[in-house]
Design a protein around this motif. Sequence first.
Motif, mmCIF file in Angstrom:
data_model
loop_
_atom_site.group_PDB
_atom_site.id
_atom_site.type_symbol
_atom_site.label_atom_id
_atom_site.label_comp_id
_atom_site.label_asym_id
_atom_site.label_seq_id
_atom_site.Cartn_x
_atom_site.Cartn_y
_atom_site.Cartn_z
ATOM 1 N N ASP A 98 0.301 -1.127 0.146
ATOM 2 C CA ASP A 98 -0.085 -0.088 0.156
ATOM 3 C C ASP A 98 0.829 1.450 0.342
ATOM 4 O OD1 ASP A 98 -1.572 2.503 -0.262
ATOM 5 O OD2 ASP A 98 -2.826 1.799 2.762
ATOM 6 N N VAL A 99 0.936 1.651 -1.454
ATOM 7 C CA VAL A 99 1.725 2.988 -1.275
ATOM 8 C C VAL A 99 1.365 3.945 -0.816
ATOM 9 C CG1 VAL A 99 2.823 2.214 -3.515
ATOM 10 C CG2 VAL A 99 0.641 3.750 -3.614
ATOM 11 N N HIS A 100 0.003 4.188 -0.060
ATOM 12 C CA HIS A 100 -0.394 5.285 0.491
ATOM 13 C C HIS A 100 -0.643 5.230 1.977
ATOM 14 C CE1 HIS A 100 -2.030 7.978 -2.539
ATOM 15 N NE2 HIS A 100 -2.028 6.734 -2.503
ATOM 16 N N ARG A 101 0.304 3.941 2.682
ATOM 17 C CA ARG A 101 0.373 4.177 3.995
ATOM 18 C C ARG A 101 1.203 4.144 4.709
ATOM 19 N NH1 ARG A 101 -0.066 -1.257 6.412
ATOM 20 N NH2 ARG A 101 0.251 -2.214 3.738
ATOM 21 N N ASP A 102 0.766 4.907 5.767
ATOM 22 C CA ASP A 102 0.773 5.542 7.009
ATOM 23 C C ASP A 102 2.982 5.425 7.246
ATOM 24 O OD1 ASP A 102 -1.137 7.431 6.735
ATOM 25 O OD2 ASP A 102 -1.521 6.639 8.790
ATOM 26 N N ARG A 103 3.442 6.045 7.098
ATOM 27 C CA ARG A 103 4.975 5.637 7.017
ATOM 28 C C ARG A 103 4.825 5.421 8.869
ATOM 29 N NH1 ARG A 103 8.827 9.696 3.235
ATOM 30 N NH2 ARG A 103 9.507 8.469 4.545
ATOM 31 N N VAL A 104 5.508 3.977 8.774
ATOM 32 C CA VAL A 104 6.110 3.899 10.143
ATOM 33 C C VAL A 104 7.322 3.666 9.839
ATOM 34 C CG1 VAL A 104 5.719 1.809 11.682
ATOM 35 C CG2 VAL A 104 3.990 3.033 10.909
ATOM 36 N N PRO A 105 8.568 3.591 10.630
ATOM 37 C CA PRO A 105 9.622 3.640 10.749
ATOM 38 C C PRO A 105 9.769 1.291 10.480
ATOM 39 C CG PRO A 105 9.596 4.202 12.773
ATOM 40 C CD PRO A 105 8.284 4.494 12.083
ATOM 41 N N HIS A 106 10.721 1.274 9.336
ATOM 42 C CA HIS A 106 11.085 -0.480 9.309
ATOM 43 C C HIS A 106 12.555 -0.540 9.159
ATOM 44 C CE1 HIS A 106 12.144 1.389 5.130
ATOM 45 N NE2 HIS A 106 11.516 1.920 5.377
ATOM 46 N N LEU A 107 12.789 -1.596 9.269
ATOM 47 C CA LEU A 107 14.575 -2.087 9.407
ATOM 48 C C LEU A 107 14.713 -2.204 8.737
ATOM 49 C CD1 LEU A 107 13.867 -3.613 13.044
ATOM 50 C CD2 LEU A 107 14.295 -1.270 11.978
ATOM 51 N N ALA A 108 14.244 -2.069 7.277
ATOM 52 C CA ALA A 108 14.934 -3.316 6.182
ATOM 53 C C ALA A 108 16.705 -2.154 5.608
ATOM 54 C CB ALA A 108 14.188 -1.853 4.172
ATOM 55 N N PHE A 109 16.809 -0.825 6.568
ATOM 56 C CA PHE A 109 17.634 -0.407 6.685
ATOM 57 C C PHE A 109 18.506 -1.239 7.578
ATOM 58 C CE2 PHE A 109 16.526 2.466 3.654
ATOM 59 C CZ PHE A 109 17.519 2.233 2.626
ATOM 60 N N GLY A 110 18.007 -2.137 8.702
ATOM 61 C CA GLY A 110 19.026 -1.904 9.997
ATOM 62 C C GLY A 110 18.351 -1.077 11.209
ATOM 63 N N HIS B 97 25.067 0.299 13.383
ATOM 64 C CA HIS B 97 25.289 -0.450 12.151
ATOM 65 C C HIS B 97 24.069 -0.282 11.130
ATOM 66 C CE1 HIS B 97 28.501 -2.623 12.876
ATOM 67 N NE2 HIS B 97 28.620 -3.374 14.018
ATOM 68 N N GLN B 98 23.579 0.542 11.231
ATOM 69 C CA GLN B 98 22.208 0.997 10.474
ATOM 70 C C GLN B 98 22.974 1.575 9.292
ATOM 71 O OE1 GLN B 98 19.462 4.397 11.177
ATOM 72 N NE2 GLN B 98 17.723 3.733 9.957
ATOM 73 N N CYS B 99 22.317 1.631 7.815
ATOM 74 C CA CYS B 99 22.874 1.203 6.283
ATOM 75 C C CYS B 99 23.664 2.697 6.227
ATOM 76 C CB CYS B 99 22.041 0.698 5.594
ATOM 77 S SG CYS B 99 22.634 0.909 3.792
ATOM 78 N N LEU B 100 24.724 2.659 5.779
ATOM 79 C CA LEU B 100 25.663 4.010 6.056
ATOM 80 C C LEU B 100 25.116 4.544 4.447
ATOM 81 C CD1 LEU B 100 28.360 5.441 5.859
ATOM 82 C CD2 LEU B 100 29.449 4.059 5.118
ATOM 83 N N GLY B 101 24.692 4.507 3.524
ATOM 84 C CA GLY B 101 24.126 4.383 2.312
ATOM 85 C C GLY B 101 23.323 4.396 2.428
ATOM 86 N N GLN B 102 22.338 4.359 3.168
ATOM 87 C CA GLN B 102 20.513 4.402 2.732
ATOM 88 C C GLN B 102 19.837 5.748 2.074
ATOM 89 O OE1 GLN B 102 18.193 5.279 6.567
ATOM 90 N NE2 GLN B 102 20.066 5.179 7.508
#
Length: 453
Positions: free
Chosen positions: A375-387, A391-396
């Motif tokens: 759902d591209v209209h979903r309210d933005r909630v933090p996800h962990l795709a970048f960790g 160690h969170q992804c440097l190039g996000q």
Amino acid sequence: MDAPTHHADPEQAPEHVAEPSPEQSPSAMRRLIPEEMLERPAACPFDPAPGLARRRGQGPVQPLELHNGAVAWLVTGFDEARSVLADARFSADRVRYRDATQLQPHEVAEMAAAAERGEPVCPAPVDSRADGMFVFMDPPEHTRLRRLLTGQFTVRRMKALESRVTEIAVEHIEAMKAAGTAADLVPAYALPLPSLVICELLGVDYADRDRFQVNTSIALNANASDEDRARAGGELYGFIAQLVAAKRAAPGEDIISGLIQDAEPPLSDAQLVDVALVLLGAGHETTANMLALGAFALLQNPDQVAALRDDPAVVDNAVEELLRYLSIVQLGVSRVATEQVALGGVTVPAGATVIVATPEVNRDTRHWTDPDRLDVHRDRVPHLAFGHGVHQCLGQQLARIEMRVGFTELLRRLPDLRLAVPATEVPLRNDMLIFGVHSLPVAWSGAPGPDGS
């Protein structure tokens, strides 16, 4: 952004630079995890593996038996995953701590016997790390390298790249259109876009892309033999070692040159090669697969494509939703508990390995309503795709720019884009550490689709 480039010759790599240690290869983890936890279903390749889906609702932290006999702890809850990734008691250091996803059966048995005798979990006696594999380090060693890299990946530098990313995207789409009315989106668009960008950032000659792309693919293929992976890793290492030597001799405006010039005390050749390997691999493999798999997911959800075309401003939201929905890491990162930790209603013993199951974590029903729906209209909630955490992804931010531009230009310039084969015939990357598709045949402008239309 223009960057000096250099054509690397692995035959001229400095002899004193050692090859990477196989104990630090994530491919070992892929072979020890039960297949049902990794193989995404052909019927809906965007969903987590069936083994993960069956565990939903059974607790945010669950035991998982590995093929080497070890019992790891699988984290499927969002809050619990964030806790693991932000807690210094869970170590990423694979040199000092024994990560069960990297162990042979006899090593697992030895650890179990030591635990039975009541012996404490002790790290290997390493005074300091001489390598540059910062993704497998803890502070303070990780902190130093991360700070140096953060200085290279500034928000200003990333934003300045946006026009160049757009230029690359448009160039490749127009080349596809000029060649006909059908293409394989992976080699024609999804792979070259981030590859060109990371090459320019690192000062690598794009003419060398086949060498590093092929070798990276072999190194990340869980089904490749140990010999083939070792050969590919050695060739890739030699390629980068020669590049580092060239940058020392003639620095440019690229990231490697910046690390050579800015580090105090200076980084060794071995550290520079390790850092560059991580950046080169992560800089094209992950985003390329997000672009291809994301396009596949959108084409399977026409209403979502329509929403993006009706309001292009939705693209930022769409990128975050695709990152959450697809979670392309096959299972997730692992950590070792340095002491006993209470987590998600269970007690994780000292020395135990914890695996953050990112595909399931990003569909935690406690955080998302109907998480299995795109759902591209979903309210933005933090996800962990970048960790998360140190160690969170440097190039996000760069990855977000590449995806935002990549999807926008693709849908704008190919308004009738569609699959050129049935969805079930799209080959999935279930054999790879980073999930995606091996190819994505697409058509546009009157070319027949899979149903002959």
